[in-house]
Design an enzyme around this catalytic site. Structure first.
Site, PDB file in Angstrom:
ATOM      1  N   ASP A   1      35.721 -14.446 -50.345  1.00  0.00           N
ATOM      2  CA  ASP A   1      35.517 -14.151 -48.925  1.00  0.00           C
ATOM      3  C   ASP A   1      36.829 -13.679 -48.301  1.00  0.00           C
ATOM      4  OD1 ASP A   1      35.132 -14.543 -45.992  1.00  0.00           O
ATOM      5  OD2 ASP A   1      33.208 -15.355 -46.625  1.00  0.00           O
TER       6      ASP A   1
ATOM      7  N   LEU B   1      37.520 -13.808 -45.178  1.00  0.00           N
ATOM      8  CA  LEU B   1      37.797 -14.588 -43.951  1.00  0.00           C
ATOM      9  C   LEU B   1      38.070 -13.664 -42.774  1.00  0.00           C
ATOM     10  CD1 LEU B   1      39.858 -17.654 -45.281  1.00  0.00           C
ATOM     11  CD2 LEU B   1      37.390 -17.464 -44.888  1.00  0.00           C
TER      12      LEU B   1
ATOM     13  N   THR C   1      18.674  -7.130 -45.257  1.00  0.00           N
ATOM     14  CA  THR C   1      18.035  -7.447 -43.971  1.00  0.00           C
ATOM     15  C   THR C   1      16.743  -6.657 -43.750  1.00  0.00           C
ATOM     16  OG1 THR C   1      18.366  -7.252 -41.582  1.00  0.00           O
ATOM     17  CG2 THR C   1      19.565  -5.691 -42.934  1.00  0.00           C
ATOM     18  N   ASP C   2      15.882  -7.197 -42.899  1.00  0.00           N
ATOM     19  CA  ASP C   2      14.661  -6.460 -42.533  1.00  0.00           C
ATOM     20  C   ASP C   2      14.968  -5.281 -41.609  1.00  0.00           C
ATOM     21  OD1 ASP C   2      15.300  -7.871 -40.203  1.00  0.00           O
ATOM     22  OD2 ASP C   2      13.326  -8.804 -39.966  1.00  0.00           O
ATOM     23  N   GLU C   3      16.188  -5.252 -41.050  1.00  0.00           N
ATOM     24  CA  GLU C   3      16.518  -4.179 -40.092  1.00  0.00           C
ATOM     25  C   GLU C   3      16.531  -2.800 -40.746  1.00  0.00           C
ATOM     26  OE1 GLU C   3      19.486  -4.873 -37.203  1.00  0.00           O
ATOM     27  OE2 GLU C   3      18.952  -6.970 -36.982  1.00  0.00           O
TER      28      GLU C   3
ATOM     29  N   TYR D   1      24.800  -0.874 -38.080  1.00  0.00           N
ATOM     30  CA  TYR D   1      24.703  -2.017 -39.010  1.00  0.00           C
ATOM     31  C   TYR D   1      23.532  -1.810 -39.975  1.00  0.00           C
ATOM     32  CZ  TYR D   1      22.961  -6.526 -40.698  1.00  0.00           C
ATOM     33  OH  TYR D   1      22.465  -7.524 -41.504  1.00  0.00           O
TER      34      TYR D   1
ATOM     35  N   LYS E   1      23.570  -1.301 -44.088  1.00  0.00           N
ATOM     36  CA  LYS E   1      22.865  -2.182 -45.039  1.00  0.00           C
ATOM     37  C   LYS E   1      21.868  -1.359 -45.864  1.00  0.00           C
ATOM     38  CE  LYS E   1      23.086  -6.108 -45.500  1.00  0.00           C
ATOM     39  NZ  LYS E   1      23.972  -6.991 -46.327  1.00  0.00           N
TER      40      LYS E   1
HETATM   41  P1  NAD Z   1      28.389 -13.601 -41.320  1.00  0.00           P
HETATM   42  O1  NAD Z   1      28.931 -12.496 -40.494  1.00  0.00           O
HETATM   43  O2  NAD Z   1      28.224 -14.948 -40.696  1.00  0.00           O
HETATM   44  O3  NAD Z   1      29.299 -13.807 -42.613  1.00  0.00           O
HETATM   45  C1  NAD Z   1      29.778 -12.745 -43.366  1.00  0.00           C
HETATM   46  C2  NAD Z   1      30.842 -13.279 -44.317  1.00  0.00           C
HETATM   47  O4  NAD Z   1      31.314 -12.182 -45.123  1.00  0.00           O
HETATM   48  C3  NAD Z   1      32.065 -13.865 -43.599  1.00  0.00           C
HETATM   49  O5  NAD Z   1      32.455 -15.073 -44.204  1.00  0.00           O
HETATM   50  C4  NAD Z   1      33.135 -12.805 -43.787  1.00  0.00           C
HETATM   51  O6  NAD Z   1      34.455 -13.330 -43.818  1.00  0.00           O
HETATM   52  C5  NAD Z   1      32.736 -12.201 -45.131  1.00  0.00           C
HETATM   53  N1  NAD Z   1      33.207 -10.818 -45.293  1.00  0.00           N
HETATM   54  C6  NAD Z   1      33.092  -9.796 -44.408  1.00  0.00           C
HETATM   55  N2  NAD Z   1      33.645  -8.692 -44.916  1.00  0.00           N
HETATM   56  C7  NAD Z   1      34.105  -9.011 -46.147  1.00  0.00           C
HETATM   57  C8  NAD Z   1      34.762  -8.273 -47.179  1.00  0.00           C
HETATM   58  N3  NAD Z   1      35.061  -6.988 -47.023  1.00  0.00           N
HETATM   59  N4  NAD Z   1      35.068  -8.916 -48.331  1.00  0.00           N
HETATM   60  C9  NAD Z   1      34.780 -10.218 -48.482  1.00  0.00           C
HETATM   61  N5  NAD Z   1      34.174 -10.972 -47.552  1.00  0.00           N
HETATM   62  C10 NAD Z   1      33.834 -10.359 -46.386  1.00  0.00           C
HETATM   63  O7  NAD Z   1      27.020 -13.064 -41.893  1.00  0.00           O
HETATM   64  P2  NAD Z   1      25.652 -13.848 -42.201  1.00  0.00           P
HETATM   65  O8  NAD Z   1      24.843 -13.907 -40.970  1.00  0.00           O
HETATM   66  O9  NAD Z   1      25.968 -15.082 -42.948  1.00  0.00           O
HETATM   67  O10 NAD Z   1      24.958 -12.793 -43.181  1.00  0.00           O
HETATM   68  C11 NAD Z   1      25.193 -12.827 -44.583  1.00  0.00           C
HETATM   69  C12 NAD Z   1      24.419 -11.697 -45.245  1.00  0.00           C
HETATM   70  O11 NAD Z   1      23.032 -11.838 -44.975  1.00  0.00           O
HETATM   71  C13 NAD Z   1      24.800 -10.312 -44.734  1.00  0.00           C
HETATM   72  O12 NAD Z   1      24.808  -9.426 -45.827  1.00  0.00           O
HETATM   73  C14 NAD Z   1      23.702  -9.944 -43.758  1.00  0.00           C
HETATM   74  O13 NAD Z   1      23.514  -8.556 -43.693  1.00  0.00           O
HETATM   75  C15 NAD Z   1      22.518 -10.652 -44.391  1.00  0.00           C
HETATM   76  N6  NAD Z   1      21.453 -11.068 -43.469  1.00  0.00           N
HETATM   77  C16 NAD Z   1      21.757 -11.804 -42.352  1.00  0.00           C
HETATM   78  C17 NAD Z   1      20.729 -12.253 -41.528  1.00  0.00           C
HETATM   79  C18 NAD Z   1      20.997 -13.093 -40.286  1.00  0.00           C
HETATM   80  O14 NAD Z   1      20.083 -13.313 -39.508  1.00  0.00           O
HETATM   81  N7  NAD Z   1      22.208 -13.592 -40.077  1.00  0.00           N
HETATM   82  C19 NAD Z   1      19.404 -11.916 -41.834  1.00  0.00           C
HETATM   83  C20 NAD Z   1      19.140 -11.133 -42.970  1.00  0.00           C
HETATM   84  C21 NAD Z   1      20.180 -10.732 -43.781  1.00  0.00           C
HETATM   85  O1  DAU Z   2      16.765  -9.184 -38.630  1.00  0.00           O
HETATM   86  C1  DAU Z   2      17.845  -9.650 -39.376  1.00  0.00           C
HETATM   87  C2  DAU Z   2      19.117  -9.450 -38.612  1.00  0.00           C
HETATM   88  O2  DAU Z   2      19.115 -10.407 -37.564  1.00  0.00           O
HETATM   89  C3  DAU Z   2      20.362  -9.596 -39.454  1.00  0.00           C
HETATM   90  O3  DAU Z   2      20.381  -8.595 -40.438  1.00  0.00           O
HETATM   91  C4  DAU Z   2      21.634  -9.509 -38.585  1.00  0.00           C
HETATM   92  O4  DAU Z   2      22.779  -9.751 -39.385  1.00  0.00           O
HETATM   93  C5  DAU Z   2      21.538 -10.559 -37.509  1.00  0.00           C
HETATM   94  O5  DAU Z   2      22.644 -10.463 -36.642  1.00  0.00           O
HETATM   95  C6  DAU Z   2      20.238 -10.403 -36.719  1.00  0.00           C
HETATM   96  O6  DAU Z   2      20.271  -9.183 -35.923  1.00  0.00           O
HETATM   97  P1  DAU Z   2      19.745  -9.167 -34.410  1.00  0.00           P
HETATM   98  O7  DAU Z   2      20.358  -8.035 -33.713  1.00  0.00           O
HETATM   99  O8  DAU Z   2      18.272  -9.307 -34.371  1.00  0.00           O
HETATM  100  O9  DAU Z   2      20.377 -10.581 -33.940  1.00  0.00           O
HETATM  101  P2  DAU Z   2      21.054 -11.042 -32.564  1.00  0.00           P
HETATM  102  O10 DAU Z   2      21.164 -12.535 -32.633  1.00  0.00           O
HETATM  103  O11 DAU Z   2      22.276 -10.264 -32.244  1.00  0.00           O
HETATM  104  O12 DAU Z   2      19.954 -10.682 -31.473  1.00  0.00           O
HETATM  105  C7  DAU Z   2      18.638 -11.207 -31.556  1.00  0.00           C
HETATM  106  C8  DAU Z   2      17.837 -10.566 -30.428  1.00  0.00           C
HETATM  107  O13 DAU Z   2      18.329 -11.081 -29.180  1.00  0.00           O
HETATM  108  C9  DAU Z   2      17.999  -9.065 -30.351  1.00  0.00           C
HETATM  109  O14 DAU Z   2      16.759  -8.497 -29.922  1.00  0.00           O
HETATM  110  C10 DAU Z   2      19.053  -8.853 -29.269  1.00  0.00           C
HETATM  111  C11 DAU Z   2      18.815 -10.034 -28.334  1.00  0.00           C
HETATM  112  N1  DAU Z   2      20.009 -10.581 -27.656  1.00  0.00           N
HETATM  113  C12 DAU Z   2      21.104 -10.845 -28.411  1.00  0.00           C
HETATM  114  C13 DAU Z   2      22.238 -11.371 -27.823  1.00  0.00           C
HETATM  115  C14 DAU Z   2      23.473 -11.658 -28.644  1.00  0.00           C
HETATM  116  C15 DAU Z   2      19.973 -10.842 -26.312  1.00  0.00           C
HETATM  117  O15 DAU Z   2      18.942 -10.630 -25.634  1.00  0.00           O
HETATM  118  N2  DAU Z   2      21.082 -11.380 -25.718  1.00  0.00           N
HETATM  119  C16 DAU Z   2      22.224 -11.622 -26.421  1.00  0.00           C
HETATM  120  O16 DAU Z   2      23.221 -12.071 -25.813  1.00  0.00           O
END
Ligand code: NAD
Ligand code: DAU
Length: 355
Positions: free
Chosen positions: A31, A33, A132-134, A158, A162
């Site tokens: 990682d 960080l 991600t589903d995005e 983003y 992905k």
């Molecule tokens: P996050 O942003 O919380 O964590 C990302 C981690 O990756 C961090 O620890 C960061 O330090 C590390 N990182 C970033 N760039 C790096 C690099 N170049 N080399 C090494 N480490 C690096 O993200 P998350 O929410 O835990 O998501 C993890 C994975 O799951 C991502 O690939 C994201 O696209 C995917 N994902 C997230 C969600 C969600 O809702 N959070 C949903 C579906 C998929």
């Molecule tokens: O669908 C999976 C994705 O979900 C992941 O791949 C991404 O890493 C993760 O960040 C997340 O993306 P979203 O854009 O859906 O998540 P976020 O929490 O930023 O926002 C969720 C919804 O809420 C989105 O429709 C935007 C809205 N939102 C978000 C924030 C931060 C608000 O209305 N107010 C806010 O302040």
């Protein structure tokens, strides 16, 4: 031995903690960080020799090569990414660099390592790409949910980054035979999520007496999955997924953003009542996110029927657990939001040293 990338982030740290709680196998955690990576998430493993932390960038070919040769993992679970849509809109460069170029570099080094393996080590090796589903874009109110065959139509930088990484993973399987798996998951929530994302941001702001920003009309729909359910799905796919396949992971829990925010307020009203009125009084509608996707929904039939995976938490149980976790860990939120955490990393990483 597993090699996990991004294991100090939200999902990665939950994955490492939950995997080590149930299996004996060691994990190398690579990682960089960034602001989103927090070693404090893994404090519980500070004296567990099965967790080997390696600070570095997935795009650092020499470092990745050395780590692979030294630790000889049987699988890679690739979480590392820039993950926040709003940040990708403000500045896409880091997303292109890490999610596309970084994943490309990682694949090259993993392919070179895999080429040195023989027999069962070679056939049993896996590269699991967490996506991600995005990547599928946005749905209308009555459109069928995203399935694994839905055409890619990413809308934010983003999502596009992905999607590009998913295509690279696919190509490495088709061209070189690398044994890959890809998972496309919906919105996660739970402990250790950085308070830039909707659910932890709303909890934090509510408790701090600050506005709860709802983008646009708040009627955008997301499918929510408790993070530890995502982790069980990833382990199941790693264990039994068919090589070269992709699997959608969802929570079967579509919610409008405004309803999510109101539900959090109701839980907080009960658990930590305000002196006067409801936390919902803090809800503030703000300017919408540019290009904001209207609705995501997951058809999880493939994962359910083929691999028998099911989520354990409902949105109601998972959200209560999540709110409770943030109420019980105010110092965690304080550190990551105040910058004290960054100082902690800089001073303590030197003390810990690299693996
Ligand atoms: P996050 O942003 O919380 O964590 C990302 C981690 O990756 C961090 O620890 C960061 O330090 C590390 N990182 C970033 N760039 C790096 C690099 N170049 N080399 C090494 N480490 C690096 O993200 P998350 O929410 O835990 O998501 C993890 C994975 O799951 C991502 O690939 C994201 O696209 C995917 N994902 C997230 C969600 C969600 O809702 N959070 C949903 C579906 C998929
Ligand atoms: O669908 C999976 C994705 O979900 C992941 O791949 C991404 O890493 C993760 O960040 C997340 O993306 P979203 O854009 O859906 O998540 P976020 O929490 O930023 O926002 C969720 C919804 O809420 C989105 O429709 C935007 C809205 N939102 C978000 C924030 C931060 C608000 O209305 N107010 C806010 O302040």
């Amino acid at each position: 031995m597993l090699l996990v990338t991004g294991g100090a982030g939200f999902i990665g740290s939950n994955f490492i903690l939950s995997t080590l709680a149930e299996a004996g196998e060691a994990i190398v955690n690579l990682d960089k960080l960034t602001y989103a990576g927090n070693l404090r998430n893994l404090d519980a493993l500070s004296s567990d020799a099965r967790h080997i932390f390696l600070r570095g960038d997935i795009g650092d070919r020499a470092l990745v090569k050395q780590a692979l040769e030294r630790h000889r993992p049987r699988a890679i679970v690739h979480f590392a990414a820039e993950s926040h849509v709003d940040r990708s809109i403000v500045g896409p460069a880091d997303f292109i660099q890490t999610n596309i170029v970084g994943t490309g570099s990682l694949l090259e080094e993993v392919r070179a390592y895999w080429d040195t393996l023989q027999g069962a080590q070679r056939t049993d090796f896996r590269f699991l790409h967490v996506s991600t589903d995005e990547v599928y874009g946005s749905l209308g109110p009555t459109d069928p949910a995203f399935s694994e065959t839905t055409a890619y139509a990413p809308n934010s930088p983003y999502a596009a980054s992905k999607a590009a990484s998913d295509h690279l993973v696919r190509a490495y399987h088709h061209t070189y035979g690398l044994p890959t798996l890809t998972s496309n998951c919906s919105n996660n929530y739970g402990p250790y999520q950085f308070p830039e994302k909707l659910i932890p941001l709303v909890i934090r702001n509510a408790l701090a007496g600050e506005p709860l920003p709802v983008y646009g009309d708040g009627k955008q729909v997301r499918d929510w999955l408790y993070v530890l359910d995502h982790c069980t799905a990833v382990r199941r796919i790693l264990e039994a997924g068919r090589v070269g396949e992709t699997y959608n992971i969802g929570g079967g829990s579509e919610k409008k953003n405004l309803d999510v925010v109101r539900t959090i307020c109701a839980i907080l009203d009960e658990a930590r009542p305000r002196a006067k009125g409801s936390y919902a009084d803090q809800i503030t509608f703000v300017k919408d996110r540019p290009g904001h996707d209207r609705r995501y929904a997951i058809d999880g039939a493939k994962l359910g029927t083929e691999l028998g995976w099911q989520a354990k938490e409902t949105f109601e149980t998972g959200l209560r657990k999540t709110v409770r976790w943030y109420l019980d860990h105010p110092a965690w939120t304080e550190e990551v939001t105040s910058g004290a955490y960054r100082n902690w990393v800089e001073t303590n990483y030197a003390r810990r040293g690299a693996a």
